[in-house]
Design an enzyme around this catalytic site. Sequence first.
Site, PDB file in Angstrom:
ATOM      1  CG  HIS A  82      -0.186   0.241   2.526  1.00  0.00           C
ATOM      2  ND1 HIS A  82       0.440  -0.771   3.202  1.00  0.00           N
ATOM      3  CD2 HIS A  82       0.046   1.369   3.249  1.00  0.00           C
ATOM      4  CE1 HIS A  82       1.012  -0.296   4.294  1.00  0.00           C
ATOM      5  NE2 HIS A  82       0.801   0.999   4.343  1.00  0.00           N
TER       6      HIS A  82
HETATM    7  C1  UD1 Z   1      -1.323   5.749   6.177  1.00  0.00           C
HETATM    8  C2  UD1 Z   1      -0.020   6.111   6.860  1.00  0.00           C
HETATM    9  C3  UD1 Z   1       0.971   4.969   6.712  1.00  0.00           C
HETATM   10  C4  UD1 Z   1       0.378   3.663   7.199  1.00  0.00           C
HETATM   11  C5  UD1 Z   1      -0.970   3.428   6.537  1.00  0.00           C
HETATM   12  C6  UD1 Z   1      -1.592   2.217   7.203  1.00  0.00           C
HETATM   13  C7  UD1 Z   1       0.516   8.514   6.753  1.00  0.00           C
HETATM   14  C8  UD1 Z   1       1.399   9.527   6.140  1.00  0.00           C
HETATM   15  N1  UD1 Z   1       0.599   7.271   6.241  1.00  0.00           N
HETATM   16  O1  UD1 Z   1      -1.075   5.607   4.790  1.00  0.00           O
HETATM   17  O2  UD1 Z   1       2.098   5.257   7.514  1.00  0.00           O
HETATM   18  O3  UD1 Z   1       1.252   2.630   6.848  1.00  0.00           O
HETATM   19  O4  UD1 Z   1      -1.822   4.553   6.745  1.00  0.00           O
HETATM   20  O5  UD1 Z   1      -2.523   1.605   6.403  1.00  0.00           O
HETATM   21  O6  UD1 Z   1      -0.213   8.824   7.657  1.00  0.00           O
HETATM   22  N2  UD1 Z   1      -8.582   5.826   1.737  1.00  0.00           N
HETATM   23  C9  UD1 Z   1      -9.877   5.405   1.567  1.00  0.00           C
HETATM   24  N3  UD1 Z   1     -10.508   4.838   2.649  1.00  0.00           N
HETATM   25  C10 UD1 Z   1      -9.921   4.688   3.857  1.00  0.00           C
HETATM   26  C11 UD1 Z   1      -8.608   5.131   4.008  1.00  0.00           C
HETATM   27  C12 UD1 Z   1      -7.942   5.710   2.942  1.00  0.00           C
HETATM   28  O7  UD1 Z   1     -10.448   5.501   0.506  1.00  0.00           O
HETATM   29  O8  UD1 Z   1     -10.571   4.152   4.779  1.00  0.00           O
HETATM   30  C13 UD1 Z   1      -7.902   6.420   0.580  1.00  0.00           C
HETATM   31  C14 UD1 Z   1      -8.095   7.928   0.500  1.00  0.00           C
HETATM   32  O9  UD1 Z   1      -8.311   8.268  -0.826  1.00  0.00           O
HETATM   33  C15 UD1 Z   1      -6.732   8.477   0.899  1.00  0.00           C
HETATM   34  C16 UD1 Z   1      -5.779   7.362   0.468  1.00  0.00           C
HETATM   35  O10 UD1 Z   1      -6.515   6.153   0.642  1.00  0.00           O
HETATM   36  O11 UD1 Z   1      -6.475   9.678   0.265  1.00  0.00           O
HETATM   37  C17 UD1 Z   1      -4.504   7.273   1.295  1.00  0.00           C
HETATM   38  O12 UD1 Z   1      -4.857   7.253   2.689  1.00  0.00           O
HETATM   39  P1  UD1 Z   1      -3.898   7.969   3.761  1.00  0.00           P
HETATM   40  O13 UD1 Z   1      -4.478   7.801   5.100  1.00  0.00           O
HETATM   41  O14 UD1 Z   1      -3.546   9.327   3.289  1.00  0.00           O
HETATM   42  O15 UD1 Z   1      -2.538   7.155   3.620  1.00  0.00           O
HETATM   43  P2  UD1 Z   1      -2.264   5.599   3.745  1.00  0.00           P
HETATM   44  O16 UD1 Z   1      -1.660   5.135   2.487  1.00  0.00           O
HETATM   45  O17 UD1 Z   1      -3.454   4.901   4.262  1.00  0.00           O
HETATM   46  N1  UDP Z   2      -3.958  -5.793   8.035  1.00  0.00           N
HETATM   47  C1  UDP Z   2      -5.312  -6.029   8.140  1.00  0.00           C
HETATM   48  N2  UDP Z   2      -6.038  -6.109   7.006  1.00  0.00           N
HETATM   49  C2  UDP Z   2      -5.497  -5.972   5.759  1.00  0.00           C
HETATM   50  C3  UDP Z   2      -4.109  -5.725   5.669  1.00  0.00           C
HETATM   51  C4  UDP Z   2      -3.360  -5.621   6.830  1.00  0.00           C
HETATM   52  O1  UDP Z   2      -5.837  -6.177   9.242  1.00  0.00           O
HETATM   53  O2  UDP Z   2      -6.236  -6.055   4.772  1.00  0.00           O
HETATM   54  C5  UDP Z   2      -3.189  -5.678   9.283  1.00  0.00           C
HETATM   55  C6  UDP Z   2      -1.886  -6.417   9.308  1.00  0.00           C
HETATM   56  O3  UDP Z   2      -2.035  -7.775   9.677  1.00  0.00           O
HETATM   57  C7  UDP Z   2      -1.126  -5.608  10.344  1.00  0.00           C
HETATM   58  C8  UDP Z   2      -1.609  -4.190  10.116  1.00  0.00           C
HETATM   59  O4  UDP Z   2      -2.842  -4.317   9.418  1.00  0.00           O
HETATM   60  O5  UDP Z   2      -1.538  -5.994  11.640  1.00  0.00           O
HETATM   61  C9  UDP Z   2      -0.625  -3.419   9.293  1.00  0.00           C
HETATM   62  O6  UDP Z   2      -1.189  -2.226   8.883  1.00  0.00           O
HETATM   63  P1  UDP Z   2      -0.758  -1.484   7.558  1.00  0.00           P
HETATM   64  O7  UDP Z   2      -0.050  -2.415   6.654  1.00  0.00           O
HETATM   65  O8  UDP Z   2      -1.953  -0.789   7.057  1.00  0.00           O
HETATM   66  O9  UDP Z   2       0.214  -0.339   8.100  1.00  0.00           O
HETATM   67  P2  UDP Z   2       1.767  -0.324   8.508  1.00  0.00           P
HETATM   68  O10 UDP Z   2       2.005  -1.401   9.488  1.00  0.00           O
HETATM   69  O11 UDP Z   2       2.559  -0.449   7.272  1.00  0.00           O
HETATM   70  O12 UDP Z   2       1.939   1.036   9.083  1.00  0.00           O
END
Ligand code: UD1
Ligand code: UDP
Length: 363
Positions: free
Chosen positions: A211
Amino acid sequence: MKKIVTVVGARPQFIKLAVVSRVLRRQAELQEVLVHTGQHYDHNMSDVFFEEMDIPKPDYNLGISGGSHGEMTGKMLIEIEKVLMTELPDMVLLFGDTNSTMAAALAAVKLHIPVCHVEAGNRFGTLESPEEVNRTVTDHVSAINLPCTESSFRFLAREGLEKTATVVGDPMYDAFRYYTDRLDGSELRALADFDGKPVSLPTEVYYMTCHRQENTDTDEKLRNIFDAMEALDAPTVYPVHPRNHDRAARLVREGGYQKIILTQPVGYQTSISLVNHAKKIVTDSGGVQREAFFAGKPCVTVLDFVVWPETMRNNCNQLAKPDKADILAKLSVPVIFDPAYQPFGDGHSAEKIVEKIKEFLQW
Ligand code: UD1
Ligand code: UDP
């Protein structure tokens, strides 16, 4: 009576919150006020964790998500400050390195409210990563830094933060142990594709999560990763983050990939069940690479930087470029897990976190 405001916003923070909050709520003379910034908001990116992991409903949901980093962080800073000025807590509790973490840290420190930062001290060595900016700023304004591992502690010490820091182990390890003991296989039967149709899980699978903006914001890198997975001897289950849902669906369609099973994001128990079930794991997630290590599964992390050096011992976790040949080469390297090597604590880091907070607040 002491009051702690905990601020979360993203999926991995809900998981850490679940284990720490369970211990916090057992304490006498403590009120925990829970703030959800809204950064993650889809049902299977947010509510599913609160329901599955028995996390209390947030007292505030700020409904802030999307936009540029500055816009999201700025809006959060404004709204979190209002909450803190209303609640006047003794401490703000934060996890990890998302925009929600840094916004809350800045809001708190400007109001002279001490911050406790769980999962402090990780460093890639480049501010090109948005998470590196968030955790560096947060570490430097926190009154207590609670790194998961010795290597994270050493980074903090190098930056002069030794006196604020104590290694407490990893709450993700607490969660992994606690919930792995409670899996019964039903969680894997809940897998659904993008249209909500059930997916039947093959006996042998690879588990992939991907992601990061670095890997998913162009077709080329994600396609290269798919090319690698397609060349393997078993299918790959890939629950797709909403960030790159459309791109992943289109690339699979255009590429005619037969071995890549795309699903909606899954709940925590399904995810760790997939970790336990998989032959090997390919990820760019900080959490999933540790879970692979906890489960003793070989992992390839598609990132340029080591986040969790402890997992890299004996090739248990290896970095790869988003490149077919590199990923396949790393997946074929022999791996040795040493069960005596437990760098992420003993599964009771939540208790240690709460003890450190109590000590700081003298309560
Ligand atoms: C964020 C965190 C990252 C973490 C990840 C966990 C920051 C800078 N990054 O990244 O460290 O690893 O969360 O998963 O805070 N979106 C949806 N629905 C949701 C959530 C997000 O549609 O429920 C879409 C939105 O369009 C958004 C994009 O995903 O703009 C990215 O989401 P964002 O929270 O900005 O960053 P992540 O990639 O989720
Ligand atoms: N995870 C989850 N559902 C998914 C993908 C990941 O519950 O579809 C869990 C995963 O097992 C781990 C956590 O989410 O516990 C990791 O989160 P993510 O990869 O979003 O963020 P990061 O750890 O990179 O910040």
